[in-house]
Design an enzyme around this catalytic site. Structure first.
Site, PDB file in Angstrom:
ATOM      1  N   SER A  56     -33.330 -78.212 -14.950  1.00 58.64           N
ATOM      2  CA  SER A  56     -33.494 -79.651 -15.128  1.00 58.64           C
ATOM      3  C   SER A  56     -32.491 -80.187 -16.147  1.00 58.64           C
ATOM      4  CB  SER A  56     -34.936 -79.961 -15.529  1.00 58.64           C
ATOM      5  OG  SER A  56     -35.185 -81.341 -15.483  1.00 58.64           O
ATOM      6  N   ASP A  91     -30.742 -86.897 -14.186  1.00 54.00           N
ATOM      7  CA  ASP A  91     -30.436 -85.610 -14.810  1.00 54.00           C
ATOM      8  C   ASP A  91     -29.846 -84.653 -13.774  1.00 54.00           C
ATOM      9  OD1 ASP A  91     -32.784 -85.219 -13.400  1.00 54.00           O
ATOM     10  OD2 ASP A  91     -33.790 -84.086 -14.958  1.00 54.00           O
ATOM     11  N   ASP A 111     -30.714 -82.071 -11.958  1.00 54.01           N
ATOM     12  CA  ASP A 111     -31.397 -81.783 -10.698  1.00 54.01           C
ATOM     13  C   ASP A 111     -31.987 -83.034 -10.072  1.00 54.01           C
ATOM     14  OD1 ASP A 111     -33.405 -82.135 -12.537  1.00 54.01           O
ATOM     15  OD2 ASP A 111     -34.601 -80.423 -11.920  1.00 54.01           O
ATOM     16  N   ASP A 171     -34.383 -85.170 -10.679  1.00 56.62           N
ATOM     17  CA  ASP A 171     -35.788 -85.534 -10.523  1.00 56.62           C
ATOM     18  C   ASP A 171     -36.187 -86.601 -11.535  1.00 56.62           C
ATOM     19  OD1 ASP A 171     -35.774 -83.881 -12.768  1.00 56.62           O
ATOM     20  OD2 ASP A 171     -37.366 -82.557 -12.060  1.00 56.62           O
TER      21      ASP A 171
END
Length: 664
Positions: free
Chosen positions: A201, A354, A356, A358
Site C-alpha cells: 500500500s 497511493d 496500490d 485503494d
C-alpha cells in the site's frame, strides 16, 4: 547446528560459535537462533548463509533479531514486512549498483522475500484444494494475481504464479502493475476462487506485502482466514515437489480486457452525467504518486470528459517513490507537487492515489483562493452526503425505500456520516477497521437476495443489482473509513481509489455548478448537521522491542483504563477484545484489540495497534450539534477554533499518559 550447516560455504564452526556466544551474552534471542537454523538448513543457495555470516561478522545483532526473531506471520491481511533490510548485505546487493535496488530481497524469516511468498502461496493453494473438495468442486482452483510497482513486486507475483501452478492451481496474472480494486473486481468477474495482490500500500519503499482475497472479491475473513493461516504457518521451508505436469495448473496473462470491463462498471458510479458534461470549467490535477492509479484513472477522466492535468514527474512507475517522503495521500507532503501544479494552473481540485490505488487524498481551492487539504473524514462525509442527496433527487431513493439503503463506516470514522444517513432515513452500519468487514457486509446483502433471482449476480448490470437489493435486501450507497478509503458500489469489495477519484470529481463539479467551492459545501453540511472534528495520532515503535512496547501499551488500556481525561469523566468503555458487541443489524463484531472511551463532554477516544505498521493508533473525536435549526457561519467559525484547541490538548495529554504507562 554445525551438522545442519555443514553443506554451507564458509567457516560453519566459527559462525556457530559466535552465534552461541551472542546468545549467552544476551545479544541474540533464542527464537532468532532457532529461525536462523531453520532457514539455513533448507537454503536453496548460498545467499542466505552469506548474508547471515556478514551480519554476524559485523556484530549486527539488532538487525539479526529484527530479521529472525519470528517467522513472518500470515495473518488475516496476509503478509507485510521489510523486503530491503536496514542493513543490506553484500550478498543481497549482488550485481546491483549503489543507486539501484538490491538484486535480492532481505534474507530472514521475518521479511518479505521469496521464502515467505513461496510459503504463503503453497498454504493458500492447499486451503483452496481442501475447500473445493469439501464443496465437491472437481475443477482446479483459480487465482488472480496482481502487483504494484514496488521493489520485487513483479518477481514476487511471478513466484506466486509459478508456485500456484506447480501445486495444481490455475493462475491469471496481470501483465503489469494493477490496483487493488481492479484485482477485487477481476476475482469476481473471472469467477476465481481467490486473489493475491503483491503490495504494501502506502508503506515506505523498503516494505512489501501479500494480500489475499476470496472468491467474493473481499479480503479473507473467518472462517477462511483461520484455515489459510494454519496452512501457511505450518510450512517452514520453501522446498516442495511439484505435481506431475498433467496435474499442474496453467499461468494465463490478463490485462486490457479486464481494464475495459472494469472501466465500464466504474462509469456507473457517476450519478449526474449531464452535470459532468457541463463541468468544463472545473480544473483538476491528478497524481498517481508513481503507482497503479495512472492505469485506470487517466482514461476514466478522459472518458467522462473532465478537464485534468497529471503531475508529470509522478506519472511513472517507480518503487523508490523518489519525489515524496512517503507515497501516502493522507500526508500533505505527498501532495506538494500536485498542489504546486494546481496553483500554477489555477485548478480547483487536487486528487492523489497511493501506489496500490485503494486510497485517495484530496485538496480543494477554498473561497479565499488557497488550497486546503481535506481529511479522510471530510472527503468521506462529502461523498456520503452528495450520493445520498442525489439518489433522492433522482428518485432512486425515497421515503418508502430509504430504510433498505445503507452506508457503512468503521467505528473510528467520523459520526458526521451517521448523522447524515439518519437524517435521510438510511441505516448506518459500523464495522471494525479494515474494508474486509465492509466487503463481508456486501456479501451478506448479496446472499439475502432470493437465490433464484441472484443467479449470475456478478454478470448483472448495476441497475439490475440495485433493483434487486432495494426490493429484497440492502442497497449499499457508500462506504468509507477515515484512512482515505471509499467505495460507492458493490462490484468492488475493497476500497477503490479509482472509483473515489471520479466520485469526488463529481462532487467538485456539483459545487462548481452552484458557484461554490468545495469547502463552502462542507461548511453547509457542518452548519446543517453539526460540526464534527477528528484528530488522529500514532506512536511508532519498530523492531522486536517495539512490538513488545505496542503490546504492553495496548494491554494497559484494557487492564488500567482511563477513569477521567482532562477533567472529563469516562462514561462508557467499549473493549472490543473482551466485550460482546453487536452492530445495528444484530451481527456480532469480531474480537479485536481496540478500546473506545466515551467522555461525559461528548468526546470519544479510540485506541488500537495498527494491523499493518509498527505503531499504536489513537483516534480523537469531538462534535458540537446545533440546538435550533442551523449554525450561522460566524458561530461555526468560533466552534471550529474551540474544538481544534480541545483536540490538540487531548492529544498532548494522551502522549504523556502513554509515556507514563511505558515507564511503569
Amino acid at each position: 547446528m554445525t551438522e545442519q550447516l555443514a553443506a554451507m560455504s564458509g567457516n560453519v564452526e566459527e559462525l556457530n560459535s559466535r552465534i552461541e556466544r551472542a546468545v549467552a551474552d544476551g545479544q541474540l534471542m533464542q527464537s532468532t537462533v532457532k529461525n536462523i537454523r531453520s532457514l539455513l538448513t533448507a537454503a536453496p543457495t548460498d545467499l542466505y548463509f552469506n548474508s547471515v555470516h556478514q551480519l554476524v561478522d559485523g556484530c549486527e545483532w539488532s538487525e539479526l533479531n529484527d530479521r529472525f526473531y519470528q517467522t513472518l506471520a500470515f495473518g488475516t491481511g496476509g503478509l507485510r514486512g521489510r523486503t530491503i533490510g536496514k542493513i543490506v548485505t553484500t550478498a543481497e546487493c549482488g550485481a546491483a549498483r549503489e543507486d539501484e535496488r538490491p538484486q535480492f530481497p532481505c534474507v530472514g524469516t521475518n521479511a518479505m522475500n521469496f521464502f515467505n511468498v513461496n510459503r504463503a502461496t503453497r498454504g493458500l493453494v492447499a486451503y483452496l484444494h481442501d475447500w473445493n473438495e469439501r464443496q465437491k468442486i472437481s475443477a482446479k482452483p483459480k487465482i488472480v494475481i496482481a502487483h504494484d510497482p514496488r521493489f520485487f513486486s513483479k518477481e514476487f507475483a511471478e513466484v506466486a504464479a509459478k508456485v500456484a501452478a506447480e501445486n495444481g492451481c490455475d493462475a491469471c496474472m496481470f501483465d503489469g502493475p494493477r490496483s487493488v480494486p481492479e484485482l477485487s473486481f477481476a476475482v469476481r468477474y473471472l469467477k476465481a476462487n481467490a486473489g493475491i495482490v503483491i503490495t504494501a500500500s502506502h508503506n515506505p519503499p523498503y516494505d512489501n506485502g501479500y494480500k489475499v482475497y476470496f472468491s467474493d472479491g473481499a479480503q479473507v475473513i473467518e472462517p477462511h482466514a483461520s484455515g489459510m493461516i494454519a496452512k501457511v504457518n505450518a510450512i517452514m521451508t520453501e522446498s516442495f515437489t511439484p505435481l506431475p505436469k498433467d496435474r499442474q495448473g496453467k499461468v494465463t496473462m490478463i490485462g486490457k480486457d479486464i481494464d475495459q470491463v472494469y472501466m465500464q462498471r466504474l462509469e456507473t458510479l457517476i450519478l449526474d452525467p449531464q452535470m459532468i458534461r457541463e463541468a468544463k470549467s472545473l480544473r483538476i490535477v491528478y497524481t498517481p504518486l508513481h503507482g497503479t492509479g495512472s492505469v485506470i484513472i487517466k482514461p476514466m477522466l478522459t472518458r467522462l470528459g473532465f478537464n485534468f492535468r497529471v503531475v508529470p514527474e509522478q506519472d511513472r512507475f517507480d518503487g523508490r517513490f523518489p519525489t515524496v517522503k512517503s507515497p501516502n495521500p493522507e500526508n500533505s507532503e505527498a501532495l506538494t507537487m500536485a498542489v504546486d501544479l494546481a496553483q500554477k494552473e489555477d485548478a480547483d481540485l487536487v486528487v492523489a492515489t497511493d501506489p496500490d490505488c485503494d486510497r485517495m487524498g484530496a485538496a480543494v481551492r477554498r473561497k479565499d483562493g488557497k488550497m486546503m487539504l481535506l481529511t479522510g473524514n471530510q472527503t468521506g462525509s462529502l461523498l456520503a452526503w452528495y450520493r445520498i442527496k442525489t439518489l433522492f433527487d433522482k428518485g432512486v431513493l425515497n421515503e418508502q425505500n430509504a430504510p433498505r439503503a445503507v452506508i457503512i463506516k468503521t467505528f473510528v470514522t467520523t459520526d458526521l456520516q451517521k448523522a447524515i444517513a439518519e437524517h435521510y432515513g438510511l441505516r448506518c452500519v459500523e464495522t471494525l477497521t479494515g474494508f474486509k468487514y465492509i466487503g463481508a457486509k456486501l456479501g451478506k446483502y448479496e446472499r439475502a437476495i432470493p437465490e433464484q433471482l441472484r443467479q449470475n449476480y456478478v454478470d448483472l448490470t448495476e441497475q439490475e443489482t440495485r433493483r434487486l437489493r432495494l426490493a429484497h435486501s440492502s442497497f449499499y450507497v457508500f462506504g468509507g473509513e477515515e484512512s482515505y478509503g471509499y467505495s460507492g458500489a458493490d462490484f468492488v469489495r475493497d476500497k477503490d481509489g479509482n472509483g473515489a477519484v471520479i466520485m469526488f470529481c463529481e462532487v467538485a463539479a456539483y459545487a462548481k455548478a452552484l458557484r461554490q467551492t468545495v469547502d463552502q459545501l462542507l461548511d453547509e453540511i457542518f452548519a446543517t448537521f453539526g460540526y464534527f472534528a477528528e484528530k488522529n495520532g500514532s506512536l511508532v515503535f519498530e523492531g522486536a522491542e517495539g512490538a513488545k512496547k505496542i503490546a504492553r501499551l495496548a494491554d494497559s488500556y484494557s487492564t488500567k483504563p482511563f477513569s477521567q481525561v482532562l477533567g472529563s469523566r469516562v462514561v462508557e468503555i467499549k473493549n472490543f477484545e473482551t466485550n460482546m458487541i453487536e452492530d445495528v443489524e444484530g451481527d456480532l463484531i469480531p474480537k479485536e484489540k481496540m478500546s473506545i472511551f466515551a467522555l461525559e463532554d461528548g468526546t470519544r477516544i479510540a485506541i488500537r495497534p495498527s494491523g499493518t505498521e509498527p505503531k499504536i493508533k489513537y483516534y480523537l473525536f469531538a462534535q458540537r450539534r446545533p440546538e435550533n435549526g442551523k449554525f450561522d457561519f460566524a458561530h461555526l467559525s468560533r466552534i471550529k477554533a474551540q474544538v481544534s484547541e480541545k483536540l490538540d490538548r487531548l492529544w498532548d495529554w494522551l502522549q504523556k499518559d502513554a509515556e507514563s504507562r511505558l515507564n511503569k
